[in-house]
Design an enzyme around this catalytic site. Structure first.
Site, PDB file in Angstrom:
ATOM      1  N   ARG A 204      41.306  45.748  38.013  1.00  0.00           N
ATOM      2  CA  ARG A 204      39.950  45.216  37.869  1.00  0.00           C
ATOM      3  C   ARG A 204      38.975  45.874  38.850  1.00  0.00           C
ATOM      4  O   ARG A 204      37.759  45.760  38.678  1.00  0.00           O
ATOM      5  CB  ARG A 204      39.936  43.698  38.058  1.00  0.00           C
ATOM      6  CG  ARG A 204      40.497  42.946  36.861  1.00  0.00           C
ATOM      7  CD  ARG A 204      40.333  41.449  37.015  1.00  0.00           C
ATOM      8  NE  ARG A 204      38.979  41.034  37.352  1.00  0.00           N
ATOM      9  CZ  ARG A 204      37.985  40.880  36.483  1.00  0.00           C
ATOM     10  NH1 ARG A 204      38.190  41.134  35.193  1.00  0.00           N
ATOM     11  NH2 ARG A 204      36.784  40.475  36.884  1.00  0.00           N
TER      12      ARG A 204
ATOM     13  N   PHE B 105      36.847  37.677  47.352  1.00  0.00           N
ATOM     14  CA  PHE B 105      37.570  37.515  46.091  1.00  0.00           C
ATOM     15  C   PHE B 105      37.796  38.857  45.389  1.00  0.00           C
ATOM     16  O   PHE B 105      38.883  39.399  45.429  1.00  0.00           O
ATOM     17  CB  PHE B 105      36.824  36.517  45.190  1.00  0.00           C
ATOM     18  CG  PHE B 105      36.885  35.115  45.709  1.00  0.00           C
ATOM     19  CD1 PHE B 105      37.896  34.254  45.316  1.00  0.00           C
ATOM     20  CD2 PHE B 105      35.948  34.665  46.623  1.00  0.00           C
ATOM     21  CE1 PHE B 105      37.977  32.960  45.810  1.00  0.00           C
ATOM     22  CE2 PHE B 105      36.010  33.375  47.131  1.00  0.00           C
ATOM     23  CZ  PHE B 105      37.028  32.520  46.726  1.00  0.00           C
ATOM     24  N   GLU B 106      36.783  39.407  44.748  1.00  0.00           N
ATOM     25  CA  GLU B 106      36.941  40.689  44.058  1.00  0.00           C
ATOM     26  C   GLU B 106      35.890  41.667  44.556  1.00  0.00           C
ATOM     27  O   GLU B 106      34.748  41.662  44.101  1.00  0.00           O
ATOM     28  CB  GLU B 106      36.815  40.514  42.540  1.00  0.00           C
ATOM     29  CG  GLU B 106      38.094  40.030  41.880  1.00  0.00           C
ATOM     30  CD  GLU B 106      38.062  40.250  40.387  1.00  0.00           C
ATOM     31  OE1 GLU B 106      39.090  40.664  39.824  1.00  0.00           O
ATOM     32  OE2 GLU B 106      37.010  40.012  39.769  1.00  0.00           O
ATOM     33  N   GLN B 107      36.285  42.491  45.483  1.00  0.00           N
ATOM     34  CA  GLN B 107      35.395  43.487  46.077  1.00  0.00           C
ATOM     35  C   GLN B 107      35.962  44.875  45.786  1.00  0.00           C
ATOM     36  O   GLN B 107      37.095  45.181  46.161  1.00  0.00           O
ATOM     37  CB  GLN B 107      35.308  43.266  47.595  1.00  0.00           C
ATOM     38  CG  GLN B 107      34.419  44.270  48.289  1.00  0.00           C
ATOM     39  CD  GLN B 107      34.366  44.108  49.796  1.00  0.00           C
ATOM     40  OE1 GLN B 107      33.802  44.938  50.491  1.00  0.00           O
ATOM     41  NE2 GLN B 107      34.971  43.042  50.323  1.00  0.00           N
TER      42      GLN B 107
END
Length: 535
Positions: free
Chosen positions: A350, A373-375
Site C-alpha cells: 500500500r 498509521f500509513e506513511q
C-alpha cells in the site's frame, strides 16, 4: 582491531549470540518495519545485515504505535537446534502505562523461516530467554510499575525490578512462580536483563540509569538463578556517565559472549554526541568491548576501568573492510535495497511498488508525513555525522495536498523535508516542510514560505548534512549546477535529544524518500535512484 561503534547509526540494545564460528547481533527497530535487525560476523570486526525476521502481519503490526514504540530490546539465542528471538511490541509511550507485549519466535536458521509468534506476557519490556545447562529455560523482563512508589526496587518508581519465571517449551507457556530477583543498584531504572552461567554462578547483566547520559551496564551474580544476587565490586561493568569527554557516551544495555577459544566480549549501546549541544543524530549505536575474568570471579573491561574504548583488540587476523564512499541504489529489482525500511505497517504494497513501473520505486501518496498509521516513507539510516543524499523523482501533483521528495527524518516532531508540490499562484513548486522538535504539537515551519516555482519534468533533490547543519539543493534531472534552496537548517534537532529530550526518543536519523496525498487519491511519485555519500 575492533573499531567502535561496530554498527554505526541507529542500532540500539544489542543482543549477541554465537553459533560455532558465527556471531549474530540483534538490535531494536522500534516503529521501523520489518522488525529487528540481525547482523552477522565471523571476526567481530566486519558485520553484515542478514535479516529482519519480523516481516509479516502475524508477527508484527505497529499501525497506530506512537513514535519510539514498537520493537524494544530483542534477545537472540540459540538452543535445541534453532534460533530463539524474544521481543516486545510496545503500544503506548506517554503517561503512566506502557502496554508492552512480549513474544517468542523461532527459526531453524538465521535466515528463517521464522515462526509465528508465541505470546508470553505483558508485565514489562526488555524480555530475555536463558537456556540453562540442565535443559530448563528461564524468561526475564523488567517489571513496569504505574503506581507512585515502587515496592521491589530503588530509584525510579516505574522500573520495579527484574522478574524471572520458567518457560515451558512443550506447552509454550510460562510456568511456576514469578519471582522478582533483582532490584538494581542506586543508579535506578533497572531494565535490559540478560542471564548467563559460568563456573556454577548465574551472572545477570542489566541496564540502568535510563538510556541517556547516565546509562550503565550493571552486573550481579548468584549461586541460584532466583537469587539473592550480589553486586559486582564496581557495580557497573561499562559506563561513561562520569566521563563526559569519552567519545562513546550513553554506554549501557548489552550482552556477554565468549569466542570458541575462550576470549570474552560484551556488547553495549552508545552514542556519539555532536558539540555544542551534545545531540546524537546517529541515535544509539552498537559497541563491543573486550573483557577479562579475574581471580575474584568477576568480569572487567580488559583496558581497565569502566569507560568503553573506541579501539578494542579483535580476533587474530581480523582486518576491517574499507567502507565505500558512495552507495548508489537504482530500483531495478523487485526487492527493496537491504538498508531501507518503512514505518509500522505489514502491508508495504500500500506504500510502494518496485514492479508497477520498471526501474522505479513508486511511492503511493498516503497519510501525512509523521502519520502513525500509513506513511509512505522509505528511508535508510544516517551512519555518518556528515553525508550527502540525492534522489531523482517524477511527480505531477494536482493539489498542494500532494507532496513528494527527500527528507531527513527522525519522527513526526523532528524532520526536514524538501518536496515537489503545486500552488495556486506558483504552479509546480518546491516547498520545505520542517518540524524542528516542536513537541508535543508537531507544528510545521516553512523556511521558504509558500515555495519556489520549478519547471515540469524529472527533478533531482539533494541534501548535505555537515554535523549540525543541513542544506537542501535541487536541479532539473541531470542538468546544470545544483542550486541551494532555503536557509541552512538545524540537522542536530533530528536526534535523540531534539525536542522532547534524551529520554523521549529512542531511534535515530534517517535519509529517505516520501510521498503524501492527504486527498486520499494515492497520487504516486516515481523515484529513479537514491545516493548516499559519506562526508
Amino acid at each position: 582491531m575492533i573499531i567502535n561503534p561496530i554498527l554505526p547509526g541507529f542500532n540500539p540494545d544489542p543482543s549477541i549470540c554465537r553459533v560455532g564460528e558465527d556471531y549474530y547481533i540483534a538490535t531494536s527497530t522500534f516503529e521501523w518495519y520489518p522488525g529487528v535487525q540481525i547482523h552477522h560476523s565471523r571476526d567481530l570486526v566486519n558485520w553484515d545485515l542478514v535479516t529482519r525476521p519480523l516481516n509479516r502481519a502475524s508477527q508484527l503490526d505497529m499501525r497506530g504505535n506512537p513514535d519510539s514504540c514498537g520493537v524494544w530490546a530483542p534477545c537472540l539465542s540459540y538452543a535445541d537446534g534453532q534460533f530463539w528471538l524474544v521481543y516486545t511490541d510496545v503500544k503506548r509511550f506517554e503517561g503512566s502505562f506502557k502496554d508492552a507485549h512480549n513474544y517468542i519466535v523461532t527459526a531453524p536458521s538465521i535466515e528463517g523461516p521464522w515462526s509465528d509468534p508465541i505470546y508470553v506476557n505483558s508485565s514489562g519490556f526488555d524480555p530475555s530467554l536463558f537456556h540453562d545447562d540442565d535443559g530448563r529455560k528461564w524468561f526475564t523482563n523488567m517489571q513496569w510499575n504505574h503506581r507512585p512508589e515502587a515496592r521491589n526496587t530503588i530509584g525510579h518508581a516505574k522500573f520495579d525490578g527484574i522478574l524471572l519465571q520458567e518457560w515451558d517449551p512443550k506447552t509454550q507457556k510460562l510456568t511456576g512462580p514469578i519471582k522478582n530477583i533483582f532490584e538494581g543498584s542506586k543508579q535506578g531504572l533497572v531494565e535490559g536483563p540478560h542471564l548467563f552461567k559460568r563456573n556454577g554462578w548465574y551472572y545477570l547483566t542489566t541496564a540502568e540509569g535510563g538510556t541517556g547520559y547516565d546509562h550503565v551496564v550493571t552486573m550481579a551474580r548468584s549461586r541460584s538463578i532466583d537469587g539473592p544476587y550480589e553486586m559486582h565490586p564496581n557495580t557497573h561493568l561499562i559506563t561513561s556517565k562520569d566521563n563526559p569527554e569519552a567519545v562513546l557516551q550513553r554506554a549501557g544495555h548489552g550482552q556477554y559472549v565468549e569466542t570458541p577459544d575462550g576470549q570474552v566480549y560484551h556488547t553495549h549501546l552508545c552514542g556519539r554526541p555532536m558539540p555544542p549541544k551534545r545531540r546524537c543524530t546517529l541515535g544509539r549505536e552498537t559497541g563491543l568491548q573486550k573483557c577479562v575474568w579475574k581471580e575474584d570471579g568477576w568480569l572487567y573491561l580488559e583496558q581497565g576501568g569502566v569507560v568503553p574504548a573506541v579501539e578494542v583488540p579483535g580476533l587474530e587476523g581480523a582486518v576491517k573492510r574499507e567502507e565505500p564512499v558512495e552507495i548508489v541504489r537504482t530500483f531495478d529489482s523487485a526487492d527493496l535495497p537491504k538498508e531501507f525500511q518503512w514505518l509500522r505497517t505489514p502491508q508495504p504494497e500500500r506504500l510502494f511498488s518496485l514492479t508497477e513501473r520498471a526501474g522505479r520505486l513508486r511511492l503511493f501518496g498516503r497519510e501525512s508525513i509523521g502519520s502513525w498509521f500509513e506513511q509512505s516513507l522509505v528511508a535508510r539510516r544516517q551512519e555518518h555525522h556528515s553525508f550527502r543524499a540525492e534522489t531523482r523523482l517524477e511527480f505531477a501533483p494536482e493539489t498542494y495536498q500532494q507532496v513528494a521528495g527527500l527528507t531527513h527524518y527522525y519522527n513526526r516532531y523532528k524532520f526536514h523535508a524538501l518536496g515537489i508540490s503545486t500552488d495556486e499562484q506558483l504552479g509546480r513548486s518546491l516547498i520545505i516542510l520542517s518540524c524542528p522538535g516542536d513537541y508535543p504539537s508537531g507544528s510545521l515551519e516553512f523556511p521558504i514560505g509558500m515555495g519556489q516555482s520549478i519547471p515540469e519534468g524529472a527533478i533531482d533533490l539533494a541534501m548535505e548534512i555537515t554535523d549540525n547543519d543541513l542544506q537542501f539543493f535541487w536541479r532539473l534531472a541531470g542538468e546544470g549546477e545544483w542550486q541551494a534552496i532555503g536557509p541552512i537548517l538545524d540537522a542536530g534537532v533530528v536526534s535523540d535529544e531534539g525536542g522532547f529530550g534524551e529520554h523521549g526518543s529512542f531511534t535515530g536519523a534517517f535519509a529517505g524518500m516520501f510521498c503524501f496525498d492527504i486527498t486520499g487519491r494515492a497520487k504516486p511519485a516515481d523515484f529513479e535512484r537514491f545516493v548516499y555519500r559519506r562526508g
